[in-house]
Design a protein around this motif. Structure first.
Motif, PDB file in Angstrom:
ATOM      1  N   ASN A  31      56.056 -64.723 -13.325  1.00  0.00           N
ATOM      2  CA  ASN A  31      55.060 -65.363 -12.451  1.00  0.00           C
ATOM      3  C   ASN A  31      53.864 -65.816 -13.287  1.00  0.00           C
ATOM      4  OD1 ASN A  31      56.272 -64.534  -9.731  1.00  0.00           O
ATOM      5  ND2 ASN A  31      56.056 -62.570 -10.777  1.00  0.00           N
ATOM      6  N   PRO A  32      54.008 -66.894 -14.067  1.00  0.00           N
ATOM      7  CA  PRO A  32      52.941 -67.315 -14.977  1.00  0.00           C
ATOM      8  C   PRO A  32      51.591 -67.581 -14.312  1.00  0.00           C
ATOM      9  CG  PRO A  32      54.963 -68.535 -15.408  1.00  0.00           C
ATOM     10  CD  PRO A  32      55.188 -67.737 -14.164  1.00  0.00           C
ATOM     11  N   ALA A  33      51.582 -67.869 -13.036  1.00  0.00           N
ATOM     12  CA  ALA A  33      50.313 -68.117 -12.344  1.00  0.00           C
ATOM     13  C   ALA A  33      49.408 -66.885 -12.363  1.00  0.00           C
ATOM     14  CB  ALA A  33      50.578 -68.565 -10.914  1.00  0.00           C
ATOM     15  N   LEU A  34      49.988 -65.703 -12.517  1.00  0.00           N
ATOM     16  CA  LEU A  34      49.194 -64.473 -12.555  1.00  0.00           C
ATOM     17  C   LEU A  34      48.338 -64.367 -13.814  1.00  0.00           C
ATOM     18  CD1 LEU A  34      51.816 -61.905 -11.210  1.00  0.00           C
ATOM     19  CD2 LEU A  34      49.834 -62.844  -9.991  1.00  0.00           C
ATOM     20  N   ILE A  35      48.656 -65.159 -14.820  1.00  0.00           N
ATOM     21  CA  ILE A  35      47.864 -65.150 -16.059  1.00  0.00           C
ATOM     22  C   ILE A  35      46.417 -65.533 -15.765  1.00  0.00           C
ATOM     23  CG2 ILE A  35      47.527 -66.347 -18.269  1.00  0.00           C
ATOM     24  CD1 ILE A  35      49.750 -64.430 -18.593  1.00  0.00           C
ATOM     25  N   THR A  36      46.228 -66.420 -14.790  1.00  0.00           N
ATOM     26  CA  THR A  36      44.870 -66.852 -14.431  1.00  0.00           C
ATOM     27  C   THR A  36      44.009 -65.661 -14.054  1.00  0.00           C
ATOM     28  OG1 THR A  36      45.719 -68.982 -13.702  1.00  0.00           O
ATOM     29  CG2 THR A  36      43.537 -68.354 -12.909  1.00  0.00           C
ATOM     30  N   GLN A  37      44.570 -64.725 -13.303  1.00  0.00           N
ATOM     31  CA  GLN A  37      43.839 -63.519 -12.908  1.00  0.00           C
ATOM     32  C   GLN A  37      43.387 -62.742 -14.148  1.00  0.00           C
ATOM     33  OE1 GLN A  37      45.952 -61.098 -10.065  1.00  0.00           O
ATOM     34  NE2 GLN A  37      44.754 -59.290 -10.560  1.00  0.00           N
ATOM     35  N   ALA A  38      44.271 -62.607 -15.125  1.00  0.00           N
ATOM     36  CA  ALA A  38      43.928 -61.894 -16.359  1.00  0.00           C
ATOM     37  C   ALA A  38      42.862 -62.653 -17.144  1.00  0.00           C
ATOM     38  CB  ALA A  38      45.171 -61.684 -17.210  1.00  0.00           C
ATOM     39  N   GLU A  39      42.957 -63.972 -17.168  1.00  0.00           N
ATOM     40  CA  GLU A  39      41.949 -64.776 -17.875  1.00  0.00           C
ATOM     41  C   GLU A  39      40.572 -64.585 -17.243  1.00  0.00           C
ATOM     42  OE1 GLU A  39      44.533 -68.567 -19.526  1.00  0.00           O
ATOM     43  OE2 GLU A  39      43.931 -68.560 -17.418  1.00  0.00           O
ATOM     44  N   LEU A  40      40.521 -64.571 -15.923  1.00  0.00           N
ATOM     45  CA  LEU A  40      39.245 -64.359 -15.231  1.00  0.00           C
ATOM     46  C   LEU A  40      38.677 -62.976 -15.516  1.00  0.00           C
ATOM     47  CD1 LEU A  40      40.087 -66.029 -11.797  1.00  0.00           C
ATOM     48  CD2 LEU A  40      38.613 -66.947 -13.607  1.00  0.00           C
ATOM     49  N   THR A  41      39.544 -61.978 -15.532  1.00  0.00           N
ATOM     50  CA  THR A  41      39.106 -60.613 -15.855  1.00  0.00           C
ATOM     51  C   THR A  41      38.567 -60.551 -17.278  1.00  0.00           C
ATOM     52  OG1 THR A  41      40.717 -59.661 -14.329  1.00  0.00           O
ATOM     53  CG2 THR A  41      39.843 -58.198 -16.044  1.00  0.00           C
ATOM     54  N   LEU A  42      39.273 -61.178 -18.204  1.00  0.00           N
ATOM     55  CA  LEU A  42      38.841 -61.197 -19.604  1.00  0.00           C
ATOM     56  C   LEU A  42      37.459 -61.830 -19.730  1.00  0.00           C
ATOM     57  CD1 LEU A  42      39.335 -60.811 -22.640  1.00  0.00           C
ATOM     58  CD2 LEU A  42      40.520 -63.025 -22.620  1.00  0.00           C
ATOM     59  N   GLU A  43      37.294 -62.994 -19.149  1.00  0.00           N
ATOM     60  CA  GLU A  43      36.011 -63.697 -19.252  1.00  0.00           C
ATOM     61  C   GLU A  43      34.883 -62.899 -18.597  1.00  0.00           C
ATOM     62  OE1 GLU A  43      35.516 -66.226 -21.230  1.00  0.00           O
ATOM     63  OE2 GLU A  43      37.649 -66.393 -21.659  1.00  0.00           O
ATOM     64  N   ALA A  44      35.147 -62.334 -17.438  1.00  0.00           N
ATOM     65  CA  ALA A  44      34.121 -61.554 -16.742  1.00  0.00           C
ATOM     66  C   ALA A  44      33.698 -60.341 -17.572  1.00  0.00           C
ATOM     67  CB  ALA A  44      34.628 -61.108 -15.373  1.00  0.00           C
ATOM     68  N   ARG A  45      34.667 -59.636 -18.129  1.00  0.00           N
ATOM     69  CA  ARG A  45      34.331 -58.454 -18.935  1.00  0.00           C
ATOM     70  C   ARG A  45      33.549 -58.837 -20.187  1.00  0.00           C
ATOM     71  NH1 ARG A  45      39.596 -54.506 -18.623  1.00  0.00           N
ATOM     72  NH2 ARG A  45      39.475 -54.144 -16.373  1.00  0.00           N
ATOM     73  N   TYR A  46      33.905 -59.960 -20.782  1.00  0.00           N
ATOM     74  CA  TYR A  46      33.181 -60.383 -21.977  1.00  0.00           C
ATOM     75  C   TYR A  46      31.746 -60.790 -21.621  1.00  0.00           C
ATOM     76  CZ  TYR A  46      32.043 -62.566 -26.381  1.00  0.00           C
ATOM     77  OH  TYR A  46      31.430 -62.893 -27.560  1.00  0.00           O
ATOM     78  N   GLU A  47      31.599 -61.545 -20.545  1.00  0.00           N
ATOM     79  CA  GLU A  47      30.256 -61.971 -20.121  1.00  0.00           C
ATOM     80  C   GLU A  47      29.379 -60.777 -19.751  1.00  0.00           C
ATOM     81  OE1 GLU A  47      30.630 -64.907 -17.027  1.00  0.00           O
ATOM     82  OE2 GLU A  47      31.808 -66.232 -18.324  1.00  0.00           O
ATOM     83  N   GLN A  48      29.988 -59.734 -19.196  1.00  0.00           N
ATOM     84  CA  GLN A  48      29.254 -58.527 -18.812  1.00  0.00           C
ATOM     85  C   GLN A  48      29.046 -57.572 -19.994  1.00  0.00           C
ATOM     86  OE1 GLN A  48      31.651 -56.909 -15.667  1.00  0.00           O
ATOM     87  NE2 GLN A  48      31.312 -58.667 -14.344  1.00  0.00           N
ATOM     88  N   LYS A  49      29.470 -58.030 -21.164  1.00  0.00           N
ATOM     89  CA  LYS A  49      29.351 -57.247 -22.397  1.00  0.00           C
ATOM     90  C   LYS A  49      30.127 -55.918 -22.329  1.00  0.00           C
ATOM     91  CE  LYS A  49      25.014 -59.397 -23.761  1.00  0.00           C
ATOM     92  NZ  LYS A  49      25.633 -60.621 -24.042  1.00  0.00           N
TER      93      LYS A  49
END
Length: 113
Positions: A31-49
């Protein structure tokens, strides 16, 4: 009665987490569409330091491999100590349902016997 060392307990935890990530990898590749969820989590965690830049790059690199299933799984399921640490704070939260997570843990427990 003996007590397992902290190192052994950590190794056991890492093995369970690795097994769960095998299920995650299979689901993401199916289900490659689920990668988007992981990308959003990655970006959010990085932005939140919550992630250092090096960890961000490693997670980002595995996401970039999504079009190469064997390479994706090999990297995500690497036995390198750094990946054990990264998987403990996975960006793939919410990918598995509770039932799928329980199934992964059950198959892990069965493989231990």
């Amino acid at each position: 009665m003996y007590s397992r060392s902290r190192k052994q307990r950590d190794a056991d935890i890492d093995q369970r987490i690795l097994h769960i990530h095998g299920f995650i990898a299979d689901k993401l590749l199916a289900n490659p569409a689920l990668i988007t969820q992981a990308e959003l989590t990655l970006e959010a965690r990085y932005e939140q330091k919550l992630l250092r830049y090096g960890s961000y790059l490693l997670w980002h690199s595995v996401l970039e491999l999504r079009g190469q299933p064997e390479a994706f799984k090999k990297q995500l399921l690497s036995d390198e100590p750094r990946w054990n640490t990264l998987r403990r704070t996975t960006i793939f939260t919410g990918i598995l349902t509770e039932e799928e997570r329980e199934e992964a843990l059950a198959t892990f427990a069965a493989s231990e016997n």
